[in-house]
Design a protein around this motif. Structure first.
Motif, PDB file in Angstrom:
ATOM      1  N   LEU A  70       0.831  -1.204   0.000  1.00 18.72           N
ATOM      2  CA  LEU A  70       0.000   0.000   0.000  1.00 18.72           C
ATOM      3  C   LEU A  70       0.864   1.251   0.000  1.00 18.72           C
ATOM      4  O   LEU A  70       0.598   2.205  -0.741  1.00 18.72           O
ATOM      5  CB  LEU A  70      -0.940   0.010   1.208  1.00 18.72           C
ATOM      6  CG  LEU A  70      -2.217  -0.777   1.045  1.00 18.72           C
ATOM      7  CD1 LEU A  70      -2.952  -0.897   2.375  1.00 18.72           C
ATOM      8  CD2 LEU A  70      -3.120  -0.135   0.007  1.00 18.72           C
ATOM      9  N   HIS A  71       1.901   1.268   0.823  1.00 20.84           N
ATOM     10  CA  HIS A  71       2.793   2.419   0.876  1.00 20.84           C
ATOM     11  C   HIS A  71       3.452   2.645  -0.478  1.00 20.84           C
ATOM     12  O   HIS A  71       3.457   3.767  -1.006  1.00 20.84           O
ATOM     13  CB  HIS A  71       3.844   2.212   1.974  1.00 20.84           C
ATOM     14  CG  HIS A  71       4.730   3.380   2.188  1.00 20.84           C
ATOM     15  ND1 HIS A  71       5.973   3.475   1.606  1.00 20.84           N
ATOM     16  CD2 HIS A  71       4.562   4.515   2.912  1.00 20.84           C
ATOM     17  CE1 HIS A  71       6.535   4.607   1.965  1.00 20.84           C
ATOM     18  NE2 HIS A  71       5.695   5.260   2.758  1.00 20.84           N
ATOM     19  N   ALA A  72       3.979   1.598  -1.072  1.00 22.98           N
ATOM     20  CA  ALA A  72       4.647   1.707  -2.375  1.00 22.98           C
ATOM     21  C   ALA A  72       3.667   2.174  -3.453  1.00 22.98           C
ATOM     22  O   ALA A  72       4.012   3.020  -4.288  1.00 22.98           O
ATOM     23  CB  ALA A  72       5.275   0.370  -2.761  1.00 22.98           C
ATOM     24  N   LYS A  73       2.450   1.645  -3.432  1.00 19.25           N
ATOM     25  CA  LYS A  73       1.459   2.027  -4.435  1.00 19.25           C
ATOM     26  C   LYS A  73       1.079   3.491  -4.286  1.00 19.25           C
ATOM     27  O   LYS A  73       0.924   4.205  -5.281  1.00 19.25           O
ATOM     28  CB  LYS A  73       0.230   1.126  -4.338  1.00 19.25           C
ATOM     29  CG  LYS A  73      -0.763   1.317  -5.445  1.00 19.25           C
ATOM     30  CD  LYS A  73      -0.159   0.882  -6.769  1.00 19.25           C
ATOM     31  CE  LYS A  73      -1.200   0.726  -7.841  1.00 19.25           C
ATOM     32  NZ  LYS A  73      -0.622   0.206  -9.089  1.00 19.25           N
ATOM     33  N   ALA A  74       0.897   3.943  -3.056  1.00 15.41           N
ATOM     34  CA  ALA A  74       0.560   5.350  -2.831  1.00 15.41           C
ATOM     35  C   ALA A  74       1.626   6.269  -3.423  1.00 15.41           C
ATOM     36  O   ALA A  74       1.311   7.259  -4.083  1.00 15.41           O
ATOM     37  CB  ALA A  74       0.388   5.628  -1.340  1.00 15.41           C
ATOM     38  N   LEU A  75       2.888   5.934  -3.205  1.00 15.00           N
ATOM     39  CA  LEU A  75       3.975   6.756  -3.739  1.00 15.00           C
ATOM     40  C   LEU A  75       4.021   6.672  -5.258  1.00 15.00           C
ATOM     41  O   LEU A  75       4.223   7.680  -5.947  1.00 15.00           O
ATOM     42  CB  LEU A  75       5.310   6.341  -3.129  1.00 15.00           C
ATOM     43  CG  LEU A  75       5.403   6.435  -1.602  1.00 15.00           C
ATOM     44  CD1 LEU A  75       6.809   6.124  -1.135  1.00 15.00           C
ATOM     45  CD2 LEU A  75       4.938   7.782  -1.085  1.00 15.00           C
ATOM     46  N   GLU A  76       3.810   5.481  -5.802  1.00 18.63           N
ATOM     47  CA  GLU A  76       3.779   5.289  -7.259  1.00 18.63           C
ATOM     48  C   GLU A  76       2.689   6.141  -7.903  1.00 18.63           C
ATOM     49  O   GLU A  76       2.853   6.657  -9.008  1.00 18.63           O
ATOM     50  CB  GLU A  76       3.534   3.810  -7.563  1.00 18.63           C
ATOM     51  CG  GLU A  76       3.352   3.474  -9.021  1.00 18.63           C
ATOM     52  CD  GLU A  76       2.925   2.020  -9.208  1.00 18.63           C
ATOM     53  OE1 GLU A  76       2.043   1.784 -10.059  1.00 18.63           O
ATOM     54  OE2 GLU A  76       3.449   1.138  -8.501  1.00 18.63           O
ATOM     55  N   LEU A  77       1.567   6.299  -7.197  1.00 17.65           N
ATOM     56  CA  LEU A  77       0.432   7.063  -7.716  1.00 17.65           C
ATOM     57  C   LEU A  77       0.578   8.564  -7.501  1.00 17.65           C
ATOM     58  O   LEU A  77      -0.321   9.325  -7.862  1.00 17.65           O
ATOM     59  CB  LEU A  77      -0.866   6.564  -7.067  1.00 17.65           C
ATOM     60  CG  LEU A  77      -1.264   5.139  -7.412  1.00 17.65           C
ATOM     61  CD1 LEU A  77      -2.379   4.655  -6.494  1.00 17.65           C
ATOM     62  CD2 LEU A  77      -1.679   5.041  -8.874  1.00 17.65           C
ATOM     63  N   GLY A  78       1.680   8.989  -6.879  1.00 17.98           N
ATOM     64  CA  GLY A  78       1.914  10.417  -6.662  1.00 17.98           C
ATOM     65  C   GLY A  78       1.676  10.899  -5.256  1.00 17.98           C
ATOM     66  O   GLY A  78       1.787  12.093  -4.980  1.00 17.98           O
ATOM     67  N   GLY A  79       1.349   9.984  -4.333  1.00 16.93           N
ATOM     68  CA  GLY A  79       1.195  10.364  -2.931  1.00 16.93           C
ATOM     69  C   GLY A  79       2.547  10.664  -2.306  1.00 16.93           C
ATOM     70  O   GLY A  79       3.599  10.419  -2.914  1.00 16.93           O
ATOM     71  N   ASN A  80       2.529  11.185  -1.100  1.00 16.07           N
ATOM     72  CA  ASN A  80       3.756  11.544  -0.392  1.00 16.07           C
ATOM     73  C   ASN A  80       3.986  10.649   0.813  1.00 16.07           C
ATOM     74  O   ASN A  80       3.038  10.309   1.522  1.00 16.07           O
ATOM     75  CB  ASN A  80       3.690  12.996   0.096  1.00 16.07           C
ATOM     76  CG  ASN A  80       3.640  13.972  -1.050  1.00 16.07           C
ATOM     77  OD1 ASN A  80       4.436  13.882  -1.976  1.00 16.07           O
ATOM     78  ND2 ASN A  80       2.697  14.893  -0.997  1.00 16.07           N
ATOM     79  N   CYS A  81       5.243  10.316   1.047  1.00 18.40           N
ATOM     80  CA  CYS A  81       5.623   9.493   2.200  1.00 18.40           C
ATOM     81  C   CYS A  81       5.615  10.338   3.460  1.00 18.40           C
ATOM     82  O   CYS A  81       6.203  11.412   3.503  1.00 18.40           O
ATOM     83  CB  CYS A  81       7.014   8.902   1.965  1.00 18.40           C
ATOM     84  SG  CYS A  81       7.610   7.923   3.369  1.00 18.40           S
ATOM     85  N   GLU A  82       4.967   9.846   4.490  1.00 18.77           N
ATOM     86  CA  GLU A  82       5.005  10.471   5.812  1.00 18.77           C
ATOM     87  C   GLU A  82       5.923   9.690   6.747  1.00 18.77           C
ATOM     88  O   GLU A  82       6.469  10.252   7.675  1.00 18.77           O
ATOM     89  CB  GLU A  82       3.600  10.551   6.416  1.00 18.77           C
ATOM     90  CG  GLU A  82       2.749  11.621   5.817  1.00 18.77           C
ATOM     91  CD  GLU A  82       3.124  13.016   6.284  1.00 18.77           C
ATOM     92  OE1 GLU A  82       3.132  13.283   7.498  1.00 18.77           O
ATOM     93  OE2 GLU A  82       3.410  13.858   5.406  1.00 18.77           O
TER      94      GLU A  82
END
Length: 133
Positions: free
Chosen positions: A86-98
């Motif tokens: 989920l974390h990797a997918k969020a970043l792949e989709l343009g989300g930001n790491c917290e």
């Protein structure tokens, strides 16, 4: 206890694409979509009826969406690999790491393995699993 959490967005098309791809990683899909002219495009994602879900919608009051400081939705999964995915997918989709995936506290039966990220509108999410590796 929660039925669903709602994430505000100013770009419903973009938010729908983000959450469909992100939550598809753990087997969730779109469960409900209200017409865009009604309920501000409310769209609910989940793994099934009777299970907690995440909804995206434009704010009801018509004002711009904004994130709340200290507000977060947490997604429980049954494997640490799903937290990572989920974390990797969020970043792949343009989300930001917290915060990167990892154990918070001690390892063991009650270990809290989590990752934190933000969606495209700045809403904070957490993916987590409790239990030994």
């Amino acid at each position: 206890m929660l039925g669903y959490v709602t994430m505000g967005t100013d770009d419903l098309v973009r938010a729908r694409a983000f959450y469909a791809a992100l939550l598809g990683t753990i087997g969730a899909s779109e469960l409900m979509r209200m017409p865009d002219a009604e309920a501000n495009g409310f769209t609910l994602y989940g793994t099934g009826w009777g299970q907690p879900g995440i909804a995206v919608t434009r704010p009801y009051d018509g004002q711009p969406a904004n994130r709340g400081n200290g507000h977060m939705a947490a997604i429980v999964v049954d494997e640490r690999a799903k937290v990572d995915a989920l974390h990797a997918k969020a970043l792949e989709l343009g989300g930001n790491c917290e915060d990167v995936p990892g154990v918070r506290g001690d390892e063991g039966d009650q270990a809290f393995y989590a990752a934190y990220f933000r969606d495209l509108d700045g809403n904070k999410l957490c993916a987590f699993r409790i239990g030994a590796a």
